[in-house]
Design a protein around this motif. Structure first.
Motif, PDB file in Angstrom:
ATOM      1  N   VAL A  44       2.359   6.475  -7.174  1.00  0.00           N
ATOM      2  CA  VAL A  44       1.322   7.274  -7.820  1.00  0.00           C
ATOM      3  C   VAL A  44       1.597   8.773  -7.617  1.00  0.00           C
ATOM      4  O   VAL A  44       1.390   9.586  -8.521  1.00  0.00           O
ATOM      5  CB  VAL A  44      -0.072   6.861  -7.303  1.00  0.00           C
ATOM      6  CG1 VAL A  44      -1.145   7.739  -7.930  1.00  0.00           C
ATOM      7  CG2 VAL A  44      -0.362   5.401  -7.638  1.00  0.00           C
ATOM      8  N   THR A  45       2.125   9.138  -6.433  1.00  0.00           N
ATOM      9  CA  THR A  45       2.412  10.573  -6.211  1.00  0.00           C
ATOM     10  C   THR A  45       3.544  11.049  -7.124  1.00  0.00           C
ATOM     11  O   THR A  45       3.547  12.178  -7.565  1.00  0.00           O
ATOM     12  CB  THR A  45       2.836  10.869  -4.750  1.00  0.00           C
ATOM     13  OG1 THR A  45       4.024  10.124  -4.464  1.00  0.00           O
ATOM     14  CG2 THR A  45       1.764  10.512  -3.747  1.00  0.00           C
ATOM     15  N   ASP A  69       4.941  11.808  -0.869  1.00  0.00           N
ATOM     16  CA  ASP A  69       5.263  10.376  -0.952  1.00  0.00           C
ATOM     17  C   ASP A  69       5.718   9.831   0.412  1.00  0.00           C
ATOM     18  O   ASP A  69       6.016  10.579   1.318  1.00  0.00           O
ATOM     19  CB  ASP A  69       6.348  10.146  -2.005  1.00  0.00           C
ATOM     20  CG  ASP A  69       7.647  10.772  -1.567  1.00  0.00           C
ATOM     21  OD1 ASP A  69       8.236  10.240  -0.612  1.00  0.00           O
ATOM     22  OD2 ASP A  69       8.063  11.804  -2.153  1.00  0.00           O
ATOM     23  N   TYR A  98      -9.720   9.421   6.803  1.00  0.00           N
ATOM     24  CA  TYR A  98      -9.965   9.967   5.458  1.00  0.00           C
ATOM     25  C   TYR A  98     -11.310  10.695   5.418  1.00  0.00           C
ATOM     26  O   TYR A  98     -11.437  11.801   4.894  1.00  0.00           O
ATOM     27  CB  TYR A  98      -9.909   8.841   4.426  1.00  0.00           C
ATOM     28  CG  TYR A  98      -9.934   9.367   3.005  1.00  0.00           C
ATOM     29  CD1 TYR A  98      -8.950  10.277   2.573  1.00  0.00           C
ATOM     30  CD2 TYR A  98     -10.924   8.979   2.109  1.00  0.00           C
ATOM     31  CE1 TYR A  98      -8.961  10.778   1.285  1.00  0.00           C
ATOM     32  CE2 TYR A  98     -10.938   9.467   0.819  1.00  0.00           C
ATOM     33  CZ  TYR A  98      -9.962  10.380   0.403  1.00  0.00           C
ATOM     34  OH  TYR A  98      -9.969  10.868  -0.869  1.00  0.00           O
ATOM     35  N   TYR A 108       1.033   3.766  -3.305  1.00  0.00           N
ATOM     36  CA  TYR A 108       0.584   5.138  -3.118  1.00  0.00           C
ATOM     37  C   TYR A 108       1.700   6.126  -3.482  1.00  0.00           C
ATOM     38  O   TYR A 108       1.490   7.110  -4.186  1.00  0.00           O
ATOM     39  CB  TYR A 108       0.131   5.358  -1.666  1.00  0.00           C
ATOM     40  CG  TYR A 108      -0.126   6.802  -1.355  1.00  0.00           C
ATOM     41  CD1 TYR A 108      -1.316   7.410  -1.770  1.00  0.00           C
ATOM     42  CD2 TYR A 108       0.825   7.585  -0.692  1.00  0.00           C
ATOM     43  CE1 TYR A 108      -1.545   8.757  -1.519  1.00  0.00           C
ATOM     44  CE2 TYR A 108       0.601   8.921  -0.440  1.00  0.00           C
ATOM     45  CZ  TYR A 108      -0.589   9.505  -0.849  1.00  0.00           C
ATOM     46  OH  TYR A 108      -0.821  10.840  -0.612  1.00  0.00           O
ATOM     47  N   SER A 109       2.928   5.825  -2.997  1.00  0.00           N
ATOM     48  CA  SER A 109       4.053   6.742  -3.242  1.00  0.00           C
ATOM     49  C   SER A 109       4.371   6.834  -4.730  1.00  0.00           C
ATOM     50  O   SER A 109       4.676   7.914  -5.253  1.00  0.00           O
ATOM     51  CB  SER A 109       5.296   6.270  -2.493  1.00  0.00           C
ATOM     52  OG  SER A 109       5.003   6.114  -1.132  1.00  0.00           O
ATOM     53  N   VAL A 129       0.848  -1.199   0.000  1.00  0.00           N
ATOM     54  CA  VAL A 129       0.000   0.000   0.000  1.00  0.00           C
ATOM     55  C   VAL A 129       0.884   1.249   0.000  1.00  0.00           C
ATOM     56  O   VAL A 129       0.698   2.174  -0.800  1.00  0.00           O
ATOM     57  CB  VAL A 129      -0.928   0.006   1.247  1.00  0.00           C
ATOM     58  CG1 VAL A 129      -1.609   1.367   1.395  1.00  0.00           C
ATOM     59  CG2 VAL A 129      -1.984  -1.086   1.123  1.00  0.00           C
ATOM     60  N   LEU A 183      -0.144  12.145  -8.916  1.00  0.00           N
ATOM     61  CA  LEU A 183      -1.157  12.401  -7.886  1.00  0.00           C
ATOM     62  C   LEU A 183      -0.606  13.469  -6.945  1.00  0.00           C
ATOM     63  O   LEU A 183       0.575  13.458  -6.605  1.00  0.00           O
ATOM     64  CB  LEU A 183      -1.448  11.119  -7.105  1.00  0.00           C
ATOM     65  CG  LEU A 183      -2.503  11.251  -6.011  1.00  0.00           C
ATOM     66  CD1 LEU A 183      -3.909  11.214  -6.625  1.00  0.00           C
ATOM     67  CD2 LEU A 183      -2.373  10.166  -4.961  1.00  0.00           C
ATOM     68  N   ILE A 243      -3.473   6.906   4.818  1.00  0.00           N
ATOM     69  CA  ILE A 243      -2.757   5.676   4.431  1.00  0.00           C
ATOM     70  C   ILE A 243      -1.632   5.386   5.432  1.00  0.00           C
ATOM     71  O   ILE A 243      -1.415   4.257   5.833  1.00  0.00           O
ATOM     72  CB  ILE A 243      -2.197   5.799   2.998  1.00  0.00           C
ATOM     73  CG1 ILE A 243      -3.357   5.654   2.013  1.00  0.00           C
ATOM     74  CG2 ILE A 243      -1.145   4.721   2.732  1.00  0.00           C
ATOM     75  CD1 ILE A 243      -2.943   5.624   0.573  1.00  0.00           C
ATOM     76  N   GLU A 244      -0.949   6.434   5.861  1.00  0.00           N
ATOM     77  CA  GLU A 244       0.145   6.236   6.805  1.00  0.00           C
ATOM     78  C   GLU A 244      -0.375   5.610   8.107  1.00  0.00           C
ATOM     79  O   GLU A 244       0.219   4.679   8.660  1.00  0.00           O
ATOM     80  CB  GLU A 244       0.801   7.578   7.115  1.00  0.00           C
ATOM     81  CG  GLU A 244       2.008   7.430   8.024  1.00  0.00           C
ATOM     82  CD  GLU A 244       2.426   8.751   8.635  1.00  0.00           C
ATOM     83  OE1 GLU A 244       3.572   9.126   8.411  1.00  0.00           O
ATOM     84  OE2 GLU A 244       1.610   9.400   9.320  1.00  0.00           O
ATOM     85  N   LEU A 289      -5.232  11.990   2.009  1.00  0.00           N
ATOM     86  CA  LEU A 289      -5.060  10.571   1.704  1.00  0.00           C
ATOM     87  C   LEU A 289      -3.764  10.034   2.303  1.00  0.00           C
ATOM     88  O   LEU A 289      -3.732   8.950   2.887  1.00  0.00           O
ATOM     89  CB  LEU A 289      -5.065  10.399   0.175  1.00  0.00           C
ATOM     90  CG  LEU A 289      -5.036   8.952  -0.321  1.00  0.00           C
ATOM     91  CD1 LEU A 289      -6.276   8.209   0.148  1.00  0.00           C
ATOM     92  CD2 LEU A 289      -4.965   8.922  -1.859  1.00  0.00           C
ATOM     93  N   ALA A 290      -2.689  10.833   2.170  1.00  0.00           N
ATOM     94  CA  ALA A 290      -1.381  10.361   2.638  1.00  0.00           C
ATOM     95  C   ALA A 290      -1.433  10.050   4.134  1.00  0.00           C
ATOM     96  O   ALA A 290      -0.948   9.015   4.596  1.00  0.00           O
ATOM     97  CB  ALA A 290      -0.311  11.405   2.372  1.00  0.00           C
TER      98      ALA A 290
END
Length: 675
Positions: A124-125, A133, A305, A121-122, A117, A129, A315-316, A311-312
């Motif tokens: 994508v940044t 990251d 969220y 996610y990173s 995950v 996005l 997720i973290e 989002l970051a």
């Protein structure tokens, strides 16, 4: 009582981590060492890559107040992090795959999921996005997870070292005597009836019988008995014991894989792998924790969220919760103690065949002793010989008794035969031999009808006891009847072991009642009980009644352990809550017992109970630690105290998880047998 000799169905920890299974033999050991090296190598590679990853991360630059940026720095960061993810994270990703295949999500699923995950996610940044990251967190997380695994595997290797030491007791080479010359051969090539030479100070390579020479042998690693034992021609020796000052030649009894030591190693392996109730409980807990972790992770993500955090951040939090919740310490809490305790016991002459029974030894409330050979030496010595008939000498009485007893294994028989040997008398042959159940034996010797019987037989057959016969409490007497008149009697006594009283005292201090259960007469039972301070005795109990007596004691709500050394104790050992077979190595096949004590030392029984208690205590401590840690760390990871400024990063989560695992490992390694 079931025995765990069949392969156990593999459970979660075994499938996933080769390393929670203690290394078996040399092959297992090598595999284990390779895995430790693999984790070490991955750790150092990731460590080197983590430094540039951190320096290129905006967050770290912000904290350090530095600025490093160049065209394409994002892509450099992305490339380095990808190496960290695929190379450093590989063991976890692979484990996740295996767990999914086995439909058994656990430890690796959590770590694999968390790092994936964070990575996805990173990435994508980097490619468009908006958001910060996580690369530095991903790198530190993987780094710490690798370190934790590496340390933990090293401590597991430590827990299995005792087993390795047992394996190493077997020397690699043996000196095979071949006619007049001696040649060195590999131990595993030895077969029955080979003759080998053992020089002073060497280890004995095979179980066997001494055919030449005499020496003192140190068997302490096998039996826990510290005094060297004198051995001479005709005595049995055990592979792995250390020869003292004399050279001896030994006729090999069987190949290496049937030796006593190999059986011990096999038993230890079986016991380390057999899963007791405590272990199954921990496995179930670990499985639940995995599900809770995933659920808690997703809930945490949604909560943050939806409450408007970016989002970051969400997720973290999710990654941290999942990592911190890894049921690793929980999964290892019990296996580590098991590996350590089983191997330690074997070194102290306690062989555990059934783990659950061993863990239950803490519940024992009553210990039932079979007297002969456990509390006493089990060797009867002739104390007096009284002739009652004119013309029958004491030696004649002995000769006739020995004629009947020469083929018997009974302790009384052995005592009489020993006396005959000491006096070097000739023993005549016996015909029409017949055993009178529980009462004695009869046969025809030199044309006379001879019986050797207990006083009870005389009573039953209304044969009057001689006027000068005074039964002595501590002696066992047998009458010799020739052509249906008593010709005389022989009294024998069995010496009490010096350690017995001490053992009974120790048991009393930990609140365990002792009961003596014996086939001997009431007076003997009473005098032994008095001398040793035993709470209660049952005398003149025939073999099949032993089982009934054990049932009766259990009926009063007692948790009963029974110790016995003979074939006649087998049913009672099986009936007892815990059967402890006492006796020399050859009787390792006391199949019905859950625990075998190699020595017949009653101190070992007290040690066993104390060790059972401390082993259980360690397991409970470990489980409590592993669970308690999760209860506290999970909410912190989820960000419950975010308002007060307390927030755990994924890396801190990983540190805490690794620390909790290492605490469990160290705690297990502190286990000791109190002597």
């Amino acid at each position: 009582m079931e025995h765990h000799h069949h392969p156990q169905p593999q459970t979660q920890q075994q499938q996933v981590h080769d390393h929670t299974n203690p290394p078996m033999g040399h092959a297992g050991h090598d595999h284990h060492a390779m895995m430790i090296d693999d984790f070490r190598k991955r750790f150092f590679v990731v460590l080197i890559l983590t430094i540039p990853v951190m320096l290129l991360s905006e967050m770290i630059q912000h904290w350090l107040n530095i600025h490093i940026s160049f065209p394409g720095s994002d892509y450099v960061l992305f490339s380095l992090s990808s190496i960290v993810f695929f190379y450093g994270g590989w063991p976890f990703l692979k484990g996740w795959g295996n767990e999914m295949k086995a439909r058994n999500p656990g430890m690796m699923t959590l770590v694999g999921f968390a790092i994936t995950v964070a990575y996805v996610y990173s990435v994508v940044t980097v490619f468009g996005l908006n958001g910060m990251d996580f690369f530095w967190e991903l790198a530190t997380l993987i780094l710490i997870m690798l370190l934790g695994h590496w340390i933990e595997m090293k401590s597991i290797a430590g827990a299995s070292k005792e087993l390795e030491l047992l394996v190493r007791l077997m020397p690699d080479d043996a000196h095979l005597v071949h006619g007049h010359h001696v040649m060195d051969v590999k131990t595993e090539t030895l077969k029955e009836n080979d003759v080998i030479l053992v020089k002073p100070g060497e280890k004995i390579a095979a179980d066997g019988v001494i055919v030449d020479g005499q020496s003192y042998l140190n068997e302490s690693l096998l039996t826990g008995e510290s005094k060297p034992v004198e051995k001479s021609k005709g005595d049995k020796v055990i592979a792995g014991s250390i020869n003292g000052n004399g050279a001896i030649k030994i006729s090999v009894l069987h190949g290496a894989k049937d030796s006593y030591l190999s059986q011990v190693i096999k038993l230890v392996q079986d016991a380390q792998q057999s899963r007791s109730r405590t272990q199954l409980l921990a496995d179930t807990a670990a499985r639940w924790l995995t599900l809770i972790a995933i659920a808690a992770g997703i809930a945490t993500f949604l909560a943050w969220y939806l409450s408007g955090k970016d989002l970051a951040f969400a997720i973290e939090r999710m990654v941290t919760v999942i990592v911190i919740c890894c049921p690793h310490a929980l999964g290892l809490a019990v296996p580590l103690v098991v590996a350590k305790s089983t191997a330690l016991s074997a070194k102290n002459g306690l062989l555990i065949k059934n783990r659950t029974a061993f863990e239950n030894s803490r519940k024992i409330t009553t210990l039932v002793f079979d007297k002969t050979g456990t509390l006493t030496y089990g060797k009867f010595e002739v104390t007096k010989i009284v002739a009652l008939q004119e013309g029958v000498s004491e030696n004649e009485l002995l000769r006739l008794a020995a004629a009947l007893e020469q083929n018997s294994e009974h302790p009384i028989a052995t005592g009489i035969i020993q006396k005959v040997k000491d006096l070097s008398l000739q023993v005549p042959a016996a015909q029409n031999f017949n055993a009178i159940t529980g009462k004695g034996v009869e046969a025809t010797v030199e044309g006379k009808q001879v019986k050797v019987v207990s006083p009870g037989f005389l009573k039953e057959n209304n044969i009057s006891l001689p006027g000068n016969f005074r039964p002595d409490a501590a002696e066992t007497t047998v009458f010799v009847i020739v052509d249906s008149t008593p010709a005389g009697y022989i009294s024998l006594a069995d010496k009490i072991r010096p350690e017995s009283a001490d053992a009974i005292r120790t048991l009393h201090t930990i609140g365990i009642k002792s009961i003596l259960l014996t086939g001997d007469n009431k007076q003997v039972a009473e005098s032994v009980s008095k001398q040793l301070g035993i709470d209660k005795y049952y005398a003149e109990v025939l073999p099949h009644q032993k089982l009934e007596k054990i049932k009766e004691i259990q009926g009063k709500g007692e948790f009963v352990a029974m110790t016995g050394d003979g074939v006649n104790d087998a049913p009672a050992l099986a009936q007892a809550d815990i059967g402890i077979a006492v006796g020399s190595g050859s009787d390792i096949a006391a199949e019905t017992a859950a625990i075998v004590l190699v020595n017949s030392n009653p101190r070992d029984i007290a040690n066993l109970v104390m060790f059972g208690k401390s082993t259980y205590k360690k397991m409970v401590q470990n489980l409590a630690w592993a669970t308690g840690y999760n209860v506290i760390a999970l909410p912190l990871a989820a960000g419950v105290l975010y308002g007060s400024g307390i927030l755990l990063s994924p890396a801190t989560g990983a540190v805490l998880m690794s620390v909790s695992t290492v605490v469990v490992a160290i705690n297990a390694s502190l286990l000791k047998v109190k002597q």
